[in-house]
Design an enzyme around this catalytic site. Structure first.
Site: not given
Ligand code: MLT
Length: 201
Positions: A102, A152, A183
């Site tokens: 992520s 996702d 996700h």
């Molecule tokens: C991010 O902010 O890098 C992406 O949206 C994934 C997350 O929630 O961290």
């Protein structure tokens, strides 16, 4: 940067560099390293940015909308940290493979987007396109695994395909593994990453 370094039993194996998701810590992905390459040394990093107390690797303005200036600044910060950590812990700077989930996959993706020599491969679990409109470096010889979920809500399938295209056009060999999931990081996705690692690195 706050981090954990664990020396592996095989100093010729790729050093795994771990990048956690939003709200995680440098401890979160240690079991992944064990599953992917148990003999590797491991460098696991904590993001320097806090969002309501939750560690991340760069600022965002909203869900999925990144603060690009901070992303570029933090990408260089991580790149420089990898140089320093190699000296401090005595590992081969040219033998690093990232594993990110992520937000951690997004900073690893951003390293690939900005530097030809940051990583020699990457496992990106649920990444997004970190930045658009820039010329990527030559990524030939740098294989990338992308784990993605058909449902996702954060990283849409279209964005996964766009990321695969951008990395491939830069010369990388990209494998995309799809899960019938959202996700979250599933066991079968980690197993697929492990199989990919054995054949590509
Ligand atoms: C991010 O902010 O890098 C992406 O949206 C994934 C997350 O929630 O961290």
């Amino acid at each position: 940067m706050k981090h954990i370094f664990q020396k592996g039993t095989d100093i010729t194996a790729p050093v795994l560099v771990l990048f956690h998701g939003t709200g995680g810590t440098e401890r979160d992905l240690l079991p992944l390293a064990q599953a992917i390459s148990p003999t590797s040394s491991v460098l696991s990093v904590r993001g320097n940015v806090l969002e309501n107390g939750m560690p991340r690797f760069f600022r965002r303005l909203a869900e999925g909308i990144f603060d690009e200036e901070d992303l570029i600044f933090r990408t260089k910060e991580v790149y420089d940290f990898l140089d320093q950590a190699a000296v401090e812990h005595g590992f081969d700077r040219n033998n690093l493979v990232a594993i990110g989930y992520s937000n951690g996959a997004n900073i690893a993706g951003s390293l690939l987007f900005h530097y030809p020599d940051a990583l020699r491969g990457a496992i990106l679990h649920h990444p997004m396109v970190p930045l658009r409109g820039i010329q990527l470096p030559d990524l030939s010889g740098i294989p990338v695994f992308i784990g993605a979920g058909q449902n996702d809500p954060i990283c849409s399938p279209q964005e996964t395909v766009e990321l695969q295209k951008l990395l491939s056009e830069a010369g990388s060999t990209v494998a995309v593994h799809w899960e019938q999931a959202g996700h979250q990081l599933t066991r079968s996705e980690v197993e697929a990453a492990g199989t990919w690692f054995k054949t590509n690195l």
